[in-house]
Design an enzyme around this catalytic site. Structure first.
Site, short mmCIF file in Angstrom:
data_model
loop_
_atom_site.label_atom_id
_atom_site.label_comp_id
_atom_site.label_asym_id
_atom_site.label_seq_id
_atom_site.Cartn_x
_atom_site.Cartn_y
_atom_site.Cartn_z
N LYS A 103 22.31 53.01 55.68
CA LYS A 103 22.25 52.52 54.44
C LYS A 103 21.59 53.52 53.60
O LYS A 103 21.81 53.26 52.42
CB LYS A 103 21.53 51.21 54.61
CG LYS A 103 22.01 50.03 55.62
CD LYS A 103 23.20 49.65 55.06
CE LYS A 103 23.69 48.10 56.05
NZ LYS A 103 23.91 48.51 57.25
C1 LIG Z 1 24.87 47.88 58.20
C2 LIG Z 1 24.89 48.39 59.44
C3 LIG Z 1 26.24 48.61 60.30
C4 LIG Z 1 27.44 47.70 59.65
O1 LIG Z 1 27.72 48.24 58.52
P1 LIG Z 1 28.81 47.82 57.52
O2 LIG Z 1 29.24 48.54 56.35
O3 LIG Z 1 28.03 46.26 57.20
O4 LIG Z 1 29.98 47.30 58.35
C5 LIG Z 1 26.11 48.91 61.39
N1 LIG Z 1 25.20 49.62 61.87
C6 LIG Z 1 24.06 49.82 61.09
C7 LIG Z 1 22.92 50.34 61.85
C8 LIG Z 1 23.73 49.08 59.91
O5 LIG Z 1 22.44 49.34 59.45
#
Ligand SMILES: *Cc1c(COP(=O)(O)O)cnc(C)c1O
Length: 500
Positions: free
Chosen positions: A112
């Site tokens: 993120k």
């Molecule tokens: C948010 C997240 C995901 C999923 O990603 P999306 O874009 O919501 O599909 C997968 N792994 C981790 C560690 C995340 O923080």
């Protein structure tokens, strides 16, 4: 013609990039999508020599067409700096025949950070460009990682406040500690007695509540979103797929134009949608492999064409993927419905009313670029253990879900030759307990922070700054509310006139 953005639910609602970033969500619950996907018109030999920041500029300028070069470079250079613990920003690690694209080297050690370290700059620049006088209130629902990354990005950013809702019993202890210890007078963190989907639905409702918007405006506020429904998050995520391809080429792993697969551990469908956009831009990507955990609503969708959220919500060891309503899938549905807002709205209304919809055969045929599968809890733990034992490389639970699906993909399709990049979305230090238990059950009696030290020794990796920081940090946020109280909590925080 300049690229603009249009709502997936109303063909008449258009916005420039900066307007779309400011709004977050379009009207009637729609999402902004680019009216066309630009072509990446740059030679791979040139691209492969570029830094992450330079690559980001080449990609983002094509999507954020109302940003000047100076504005965009200002945003990029302030986002991708020393907050990341490696100059490469997103390094590739080869292990057991696959290439792990490590997207967790930012401030909060989850992928993120790739988008949320730049979003505050994109947003405040957008506010300036559009002469916004209100303070921007970031309203976010999190399954664990978005919350901390957004808090970290927006803490003490002038002209902004940030409110994060997380499922009180649905995140890892380290994730929760990271959030509730967040500093910054403009930050507010709330646990809800509910799951992520309820948090997300609650936030979406506040976004589309006209009377709330009016009250906010009178008090000098307006909402925006740091969730992956904001195109200001989606666009920066395209960059690392372009970068990964260029680095694979530079390292001699693939020849010019040779296709590679991408595996993405998926929850809200933002990360894999970014990979899809990268493919549409012309990056030679073969299959987009969508990995789910036991909440396998997307696997079922790719197999049957039916999206059905009417099922048990399962808490897993990969909590950031514990999602039954993948918001960004709407952008793909809109695309395969022929960029038709009315058709898309029909599906989304059905989802709201009945919790399910079925796409047409014609639409399904356009999903051929995707492959979906899932890894269950046992499989996830086995993947972590097996990879560690054969290579010494330790991956987190989300990445392990992806690695497990990649194995299933190879077994099912026989495609073992295409070079494959696995998006590694979190540091194993963020999910230490699950990771260590997977490797050896004798770790069960240790505390979370003892496990951190143990993992560091075992993996021969330094403990990330993000973890050291929270070891002894005091809890600052202890608000917990019911799902029905989310709006009340927001009003109280904003209208009480008190800063903490
Ligand atoms: C948010 C997240 C995901 C999923 O990603 P999306 O874009 O919501 O599909 C997968 N792994 C981790 C560690 C995340 O923080």
């Amino acid at each position: 013609m300049d690229l603009v953005y249009v709502s997936t639910r109303n063909a008449d609602e258009k916005a420039t990039a900066s307007q779309a970033i400011l709004k977050g969500l379009a009207g009637e619950g729609g999402l902004f999508v680019p009216t066309s996907i630009p072509t990446l018109d740059i030679d791979m030999d040139e691209l492969s020599k570029m830094s992450y920041q330079e690559t980001a500029y080449e990609v983002m300028k094509l999507f954020l067409t109302d940003f000047t070069e100076e504005e965009l470079k200002y945003c990029i250079n302030n986002a991708y700096d020393g907050k990341f613990d490696t100059e490469q920003i997103a390094p590739l690690v080869k292990a057991d025949g696959a290439y792990y694209l490590e997207l967790f080297h930012g401030a909060t050690i989850a992928f993120k950070d790739m988008a949320l370290s730049i979003l505050p700059y994109l947003l405040t620049t957008s506010a300036k460009k559009n002469h916004v006088k209100n303070e921007i209130v970031i309203l976010t629902a999190t399954s664990g990682d978005t919350g901390k990354a957004a808090l970290s990005g927006f803490a003490d950013v002038p002209g902004t406040k940030i409110i994060v809702f997380y499922p009180k019993n649905g995140v890892s202890p380290i994730q929760e500690k990271q959030m509730v210890t967040q500093k910054g007078a403009n930050t507010f963190v709330v646990g809800i007695n509910g799951n992520f989907d309820q948090a997300q639905t609650g936030v979406k409702q506040m976004f589309s509540d006209a009377s709330l918007a009016k009250a906010m405006d009178e008090a000098g506020y307006q909402f925006s979103s740091a969730n992956s429904i904001n195109i200001g998050r989606l666009v920066p995520q395209i960059v690392y797929y372009v970068y990964a391809y260029a680095k694979m080429y530079e390292n001699g792993e693939i020849g010019k134009g040779e296709k590679m697969n991408v595996v993405v551990p998926t929850g809200n469908f933002g990360n894999i949608l970014a990979a899809y956009y990268a493919k549409k831009m012309g990056v030679p990507i073969a299959k987009l492999i969508c990995a789910s955990n036991e909440n396998k609503v997307l696997f079922d969708f790719f197999r049957t064409g039916v999206y059905d959220k009417n099922r048990e919500f399962i808490l897993t060891s990969s909590p950031s993927m514990d999602i039954l309503i993948s918001s960004n899938l709407e952008r793909l549905i809109y695309r395969i419905a022929g960029d038709d807002a009315d058709k898309n709205t029909e599906f989304m209304d059905k989802l709201l009313r009945e919790g399910r919809y079925e796409v047409t055969q014609e639409m399904r045929e356009q999903l051929a670029d995707f492959y979906g599968n899932f890894t269950d809890e046992n499989g996830t733990a086995e993947v972590i253990k097996a990879l560690y034992e054969s290579t010494g490389y330790v991956i987190d639970t989300h990445t392990a879900v992806a690695a497990g699906v990649y194995q299933k993909y190879k077994d099912e399709t026989g495609d073992t030759d295409t070079k494959t990049v696995i998006a590694s979305t979190a540091s194993p230090f963020k999910f230490t307990r699950s990771v260590m238990n997977a490797i050896d059950d004798s770790y069960e009696r240790m505390s979370d922070f003892e496990l951190v030290d143990e993992l560091s020794k075992l993996a021969n990796v330094e403990i990330p700054q993000a973890i050291e920081e929270i070891r002894s940090a005091p809890v600052i946020h202890d608000t917990v509310c019911e799902v029905e109280e989310m709006e009340k909590v927001v009003r109280q925080f904003l209208m009480s006139g008190k800063e903490r």
